[in-house]
Design a protein around this motif. Structure first.
Motif, PDB file in Angstrom:
ATOM      1  N   THR A  44      -6.550  84.039  68.270  1.00  0.00           N
ATOM      2  CA  THR A  44      -7.871  84.637  68.840  1.00  0.00           C
ATOM      3  C   THR A  44      -8.355  85.038  67.450  1.00  0.00           C
ATOM      4  O   THR A  44      -7.802  85.558  66.511  1.00  0.00           O
ATOM      5  CB  THR A  44      -7.719  85.683  69.679  1.00  0.00           C
ATOM      6  N   ASN A  51      -5.763  88.993  68.705  1.00  0.00           N
ATOM      7  CA  ASN A  51      -5.880  90.338  69.303  1.00  0.00           C
ATOM      8  C   ASN A  51      -4.640  91.005  69.750  1.00  0.00           C
ATOM      9  O   ASN A  51      -3.909  90.211  70.563  1.00  0.00           O
ATOM     10  CB  ASN A  51      -6.997  90.025  70.136  1.00  0.00           C
ATOM     11  N   TRP A  69      -2.035  94.342  62.540  1.00  0.00           N
ATOM     12  CA  TRP A  69      -3.321  95.235  62.891  1.00  0.00           C
ATOM     13  C   TRP A  69      -2.994  96.533  62.919  1.00  0.00           C
ATOM     14  O   TRP A  69      -1.923  97.103  63.022  1.00  0.00           O
ATOM     15  CB  TRP A  69      -3.752  94.708  64.403  1.00  0.00           C
TER      16      TRP A  69
END
Length: 258
Positions: free
Chosen positions: A120, A225, A258
């Motif tokens: 993504t 994500n 992340w």
């Protein structure tokens, strides 16, 4: 995050290309001693006006054989790193840690026939590096790149993906790649509509790919994500597909920076 001076090199910014108001590509020079495996990431640093340095992790888009380093970034409104980066111009300095990191590499899998690359947004970056490395084309019979974005205009690197099939060293392998763009908001020409998880659950993704997701033949890499990664791992677990570990080889590899 503090990094000692001997652990990084100063590289020149060669190019910055805005793709949309929220996405841009970044290219720097590459230290001759910097080595990485396709799929790994580097830690980049930019120096603020007060002299402090902000560091962020970015997967390489470029191949391990390129003389430059290329990265793909989202613009974070008010973000400490991208705010500093947006002020830089070609020729300015970007710091790059000497060591590459990450385990989203082909050596995570000991076998497999079909490689699924599920991404993504900017999570497509490591897969673009992998696709520019000859190893993946030799190892797998089918390579399915799934690239999910909100709007069609966010589908970056379309020319690079299309151009892979024209490279001399990939000529006899180009038929192995199936590129499946997906859009979650609105429609895109040639793209599926819906989230990756929805498309897996409905069977639409496998129908489009022309191949089944099975523990026997499929090896799956996930990047993007964190919610997509968690939800997709849960779906794959129901199909008896587990995370590939050094002590226990499996069918799934994940990148989490992340």
């Amino acid at each position: 995050m503090t990094v000692s001076a001997e652990k990084f090199t100063a590289q020149n910014l060669l190019d910055v290309q805005p793709l949309t108001p929220s996405l841009f590509t970044l290219r720097t020079t590459r230290d001759t001693g910097f080595r990485f495996r396709a799929g790994q990431f580097a830690r980049l640093g930019v120096t603020k006006a007060d002299g402090s340095t902000v560091w962020r992790a970015y997967s390489m888009v470029s191949s391990p054989f390129d003389e430059f380093l290329e990265f793909f970034s989202i613009v974070v409104p008010g973000g400490e790193f991208t705010s500093e980066l947006s002020r830089l111009q070609v020729g300015d300095t970007v710091l790059v840690e000497r060591q590459a990191f990450g385990y989203l590499t082909l050596d995570r899998f000991v076998d497999g026939r079909d490689l699924w690359l599920l991404s993504t947004g900017t999570g497509v970056a490591p897969f673009l590096s992998i696709l520019q490395d000859f190893e993946v084309w030799e190892r797998f019979e089918r390579i399915i790149l799934v690239y999910s974005v909100r709007e069609a205009r966010e589908l970056a690197y379309q020319s690079l993906i299309a151009e892979l099939s024209t490279r001399d060293y990939l000529a006899e392998h180009a038929h192995k790649l199936r590129f499946i763009p997906t859009v979650t908001r609105g429609q895109g020409p040639g793209a599926l509509h819906g989230r990756i998880t929805t498309l897996i659950e409905s069977g639409e993704l496998e129908r489009e790919a022309g191949v089944k997701l099975t523990p026997e033949h499929s090896r799956v890499m996930l990047c993007g994500n964190p919610q997509m990664i968690d939800d997709t791992r849960a779906l794959l677990k129901k199909r008896h597909m587990s995370l590939s570990l050094t002590r226990r080889p499996g069918q799934v590899a994940v990148e989490n920076y992340w």
